[in-house]
Scaffold this active site. Structure first.
Site, PDB file in Angstrom:
ATOM      1  N   ASP A 103       0.522  -0.920   0.006  1.00 53.50           N
ATOM      2  CA  ASP A 103      -0.159  -0.361  -0.288  1.00 53.50           C
ATOM      3  C   ASP A 103       0.946   1.399   0.156  1.00 53.50           C
ATOM      4  O   ASP A 103       1.670   1.480   0.241  1.00 53.50           O
ATOM      5  CB  ASP A 103      -0.977   0.089   1.401  1.00 53.50           C
ATOM      6  CG  ASP A 103      -0.771  -0.625   2.563  1.00 53.50           C
ATOM      7  OD1 ASP A 103       0.876  -0.362   2.823  1.00 53.50           O
ATOM      8  OD2 ASP A 103      -0.775   1.015   3.504  1.00 53.50           O
ATOM      9  N   GLU A 169       0.076  -1.305   5.654  1.00 54.98           N
ATOM     10  CA  GLU A 169       1.102  -0.610   6.350  1.00 54.98           C
ATOM     11  C   GLU A 169       0.530   1.239   6.670  1.00 54.98           C
ATOM     12  O   GLU A 169       1.476   1.313   8.361  1.00 54.98           O
ATOM     13  CB  GLU A 169       2.492  -0.637   6.451  1.00 54.98           C
ATOM     14  CG  GLU A 169       3.765  -0.566   6.906  1.00 54.98           C
ATOM     15  CD  GLU A 169       4.440   0.707   6.991  1.00 54.98           C
ATOM     16  OE1 GLU A 169       5.375   0.843   8.096  1.00 54.98           O
ATOM     17  OE2 GLU A 169       4.052   1.381   6.104  1.00 54.98           O
ATOM     18  N   HIS A 231     -23.730  29.200   8.057  1.00 57.95           N
ATOM     19  CA  HIS A 231     -23.058  30.605   7.529  1.00 57.95           C
ATOM     20  C   HIS A 231     -22.532  31.823   8.850  1.00 57.95           C
ATOM     21  O   HIS A 231     -23.305  31.475  10.259  1.00 57.95           O
ATOM     22  CB  HIS A 231     -24.140  31.301   7.399  1.00 57.95           C
ATOM     23  CG  HIS A 231     -24.036  32.564   6.147  1.00 57.95           C
ATOM     24  ND1 HIS A 231     -23.235  34.069   6.509  1.00 57.95           N
ATOM     25  CD2 HIS A 231     -24.088  33.501   5.373  1.00 57.95           C
ATOM     26  CE1 HIS A 231     -22.963  34.533   5.973  1.00 57.95           C
ATOM     27  NE2 HIS A 231     -23.698  34.585   5.075  1.00 57.95           N
ATOM     28  N   THR A 333     -17.220  31.636   3.353  1.00 56.36           N
ATOM     29  CA  THR A 333     -17.485  32.193   4.963  1.00 56.36           C
ATOM     30  C   THR A 333     -18.386  31.335   5.579  1.00 56.36           C
ATOM     31  O   THR A 333     -19.213  31.295   6.391  1.00 56.36           O
ATOM     32  CB  THR A 333     -17.590  32.930   5.504  1.00 56.36           C
ATOM     33  OG1 THR A 333     -19.227  33.419   4.106  1.00 56.36           O
ATOM     34  CG2 THR A 333     -17.149  34.062   4.020  1.00 56.36           C
ATOM     35  N   HIS A 448       6.012  10.334   1.381  1.00 57.76           N
ATOM     36  CA  HIS A 448       5.201  10.636   2.196  1.00 57.76           C
ATOM     37  C   HIS A 448       4.036  11.785   1.432  1.00 57.76           C
ATOM     38  O   HIS A 448       3.983  12.539   2.110  1.00 57.76           O
ATOM     39  CB  HIS A 448       5.141  10.588   3.891  1.00 57.76           C
ATOM     40  CG  HIS A 448       4.832   8.533   4.707  1.00 57.76           C
ATOM     41  ND1 HIS A 448       4.493   9.346   5.553  1.00 57.76           N
ATOM     42  CD2 HIS A 448       5.489   8.202   4.040  1.00 57.76           C
ATOM     43  CE1 HIS A 448       4.174   7.718   5.142  1.00 57.76           C
ATOM     44  NE2 HIS A 448       4.947   7.028   4.456  1.00 57.76           N
TER      45      HIS A 448
HETATM   46  C1  LIG Z   1       9.190   4.154   6.985  1.00 55.41           C
HETATM   47  C2  LIG Z   1       8.004   3.635   6.762  1.00 55.41           C
HETATM   48  N1  LIG Z   1       7.760   3.915   5.474  1.00 55.41           N
HETATM   49  C3  LIG Z   1       6.682   3.795   6.872  1.00 55.41           C
HETATM   50  O1  LIG Z   1       6.405   5.326   6.033  1.00 55.41           O
HETATM   51  N2  LIG Z   1       6.185   3.940   8.375  1.00 55.41           N
HETATM   52  C4  LIG Z   1       4.966   4.881   8.113  1.00 55.41           C
HETATM   53  C5  LIG Z   1       4.198   3.341   9.025  1.00 55.41           C
HETATM   54  C6  LIG Z   1       3.070   4.934   9.530  1.00 55.41           C
HETATM   55  C7  LIG Z   1       2.008   4.642  10.700  1.00 55.41           C
HETATM   56  N3  LIG Z   1       1.206   5.653  10.519  1.00 55.41           N
HETATM   57  C8  LIG Z   1       0.450   5.611   9.444  1.00 55.41           C
HETATM   58  N4  LIG Z   1       1.872   5.175   8.589  1.00 55.41           N
HETATM   59  C9  LIG Z   1       5.117   5.947   9.004  1.00 55.41           C
HETATM   60  O2  LIG Z   1       6.340   5.958  10.159  1.00 55.41           O
HETATM   61  O3  LIG Z   1       4.597   7.246   9.098  1.00 55.41           O
HETATM   62 ZN    ZN Z   2       6.967   1.958   4.058  1.00 56.53          ZN
HETATM   63 ZN    ZN Z   3       4.744   5.064   4.334  1.00 56.58          ZN
END
Ligand SMILES: C[C@H](N)C(=O)N[C@@H](Cc1c[nH]cn1)C(=O)O
Ligand code: ZN
Ligand code: ZN
Length: 479
Positions: A103, A169, A231, A333, A448
């Site tokens: 993922d 993950e 509003h 608003t 990320h």
């Molecule tokens: C280090 C790994 N590649 C990674 O990005 N882990 C994420 C795991 C995570 C935990 N909550 C949401 N994602 C991270 O460290 O943010």
């Molecule tokens: Zn990762």
């Molecule tokens: Zn990650």
């Protein structure tokens, strides 16, 4: 020591196949396997199926573990399977368990990407830009490419492999702990050590082996007030506004210099020792590289040692976003009726998620009471995981260091990582085996973030590194 002639044949084959490997990564990146968004759940399944088909092509036997359902965005949806694989079953060989995730984090062109996030784009500097290129599709596919290069070069793999790939993950590794615990008595029996490639070099030039990760507690705080959005001209000044309450609560969590303001949070953090301080001095790391990776000079500390310490061994609190808040361009608003604030705390050794959660809940409840608001507050910990530290003296690390020398002609640095991979500690404890983190990408890959990339050279040399590691594991005497 692994046979240099065999390694050279393998390395040459990887070089030969490199365009094919880039195309394979392109195919995988095109699958939008975002686990955090229910709208993309079919794509996560599609990515799992894509891996199964690659397993079949390579002769890896496999099982898909159904882990049930979850409630996301108010809907009950199926969780993506955990995919287990086995390649080789020779009792005279060591067995290495490889973990990775299929993922990815969400990504939108309008977040600031220079190219469409799910179309792998190679720049003139040979950076492969695309969501998941570095985290974690490149490394996951890298292992399978290493098998393929062995097959095509006619070289026998010197170890048995087990695989464990998950699709959740980036969303708390739901269901994984239970599967690891259960399979430690079945599928994972016979595993000698674990290897995970899901982090990054510290900088952009020097490879490293990673022996520690921070844990995480991820919070959602919901402030609800009016029955619907209002509003702000008609009702502003007459109602308690959820957004105002939330911003006030956010302001109590952390200081501008990164100090967590929740009482008791830092109590379990180990004090620094002189001996530990020495570790940081020898690490190859420059402030310039760090500034380049964050594309600014906005670091809290301008000192190498402090930056490493705050990334590896002190907790941190980050505010991520507000669901329900107006965030589009223009000047609506509106007075949002309900907002969900999201923040997380990165945990270090000895910090217990349950204790952290209790402290956070108590603090926010008390602070909210002080506001005198008639709105309601709900504090929820969405997921939590403890920090992990391993022994880098183990043969698993010694073999990996030799492999780094074979591929990069340099001895690796030994690093810890500020991010979290929730199941690392579970593997270590449930299997009672050493876990090694063997990164493929560089510190500036932008996992990320926008324009996430994997350098072509890191991808290709990374495949060689994975293969060389397996040969060094086979050659080393296990203690
Ligand atoms: C280090 C790994 N590649 C990674 O990005 N882990 C994420 C795991 C995570 C935990 N909550 C949401 N994602 C991270 O460290 O943010
Ligand atoms: Zn990762
Ligand atoms: Zn990650």
């Amino acid at each position: 020591m692994a046979d240099p002639v065999v390694l050279k044949t393998f390395f040459d084959k990887v070089d030969n196949l490199q365009d094919h490997y880039v195309e394979r990564l392109r195919e995988a990146v095109a699958i939008k396997s975002v686990s955090a968004d229910a709208a993309f759940r079919d794509e996560v399944f599609k990515m799992g199926q894509w891996l199964v088909e690659l397993f079949q092509k390579l002769g890896v036997s496999h099982e898909s573990v159904d882990i049930g359902t979850q409630v996301l965005d108010g809907k009950t949806i199926k969780l993506p399977p955990i995919i287990l694989g086995t390649y080789g079953n020779d009792p005279n060989k060591k067995t290495i368990l490889i973990y990775g995730h299929y993922d990815v984090q969400p990504a939108l062109l309008e977040d600031g990407w220079n190219s469409s996030p799910f179309d792998l784009t190679e720049t003139p500097k040979h950076q492969l830009i695309g969501r998941g290129s570095s985290d974690d599709k490149g490394p996951v596919i890298g292992w399978l490419n290493a098998i393929e290069a062995h097959q095509k070069a006619g070289i026998e793999l010197p170890v048995n492999l087990k695989f464990c790939f998950e699709g959740m993950e980036e969303s708390g590794s739901e269901g994984m702990d239970e599967v690891i615990l259960k399979e430690s008595k079945r599928y994972f029996v016979g595993v000698d050590a674990v290897c995970i490639s899901d982090n990054y070099w510290l900088g952009v030039t020097k490879p490293c082996l990673t022996y520690g990760l921070r844990g995480i507690s991820y919070f959602k705080i919901t402030v609800s007030g009016p029955g619907r959005d209002l509003h702000s001209g008609v009702f502003g000044g007459t109602v308690h506004e959820p957004m105002t309450d939330l911003i006030l609560l956010f302001s109590k969590l952390v200081s501008p210099s990164g100090e967590i303001l929740i009482p008791g949070i830092n109590d379990d953090v180990e004090p620094l020792t002189e001996k530990e301080n020495k570790i940081y001095e020898s690490i190859e790391f420059t402030l310039d590289e760090y500034h380049a990776a964050i594309e600014s000079k906005t670091t809290i500390h301008d000192d190498k040692i402090k930056i490493l310490q705050h990334r590896w061994r002190f907790p941190s609190l980050s505010i991520h976003g507000i669901e329900g808040a107006f965030s589009a361009p223009g000047m609506k608003t509106v007075l949002p009726a309900k907002v969900i604030g999201k923040f997380s705390i990165r945990l270090v050794p000895h910090m217990e998620p349950d204790r952290v959660n209790a402290l956070v809940e108590k603090f926010l409840t008390e602070e909210f009471a002080k506001l005198g608001s008639k709105n309601t507050l709900n504090v929820e910990c969405a997921h939590g995981a403890k920090a992990w530290v391993a022994s880098p003296d183990h043969w698993n690390y010694v073999a990996a260091a030799k492999a780094v020398e074979r591929v990069f002609n340099v001895h690796p640095d030994y690093t810890r990582e500020g991010g979290s991979i929730p199941i690392t500690l579970t593997f270590q404890d449930a299997l009672n085996k050493n876990v090694l983190l063997l990164p493929m990408g560089r510190g500036d890959d932008g996992a990320h973030s926008t324009n996430e990339k994997l350098d072509r050279s890191n991808y290709i040399e990374g495949i060689k590194l994975f293969g060389a590691y397996l040969h060094e594991v086979a050659a080393i005497k296990a203690d």
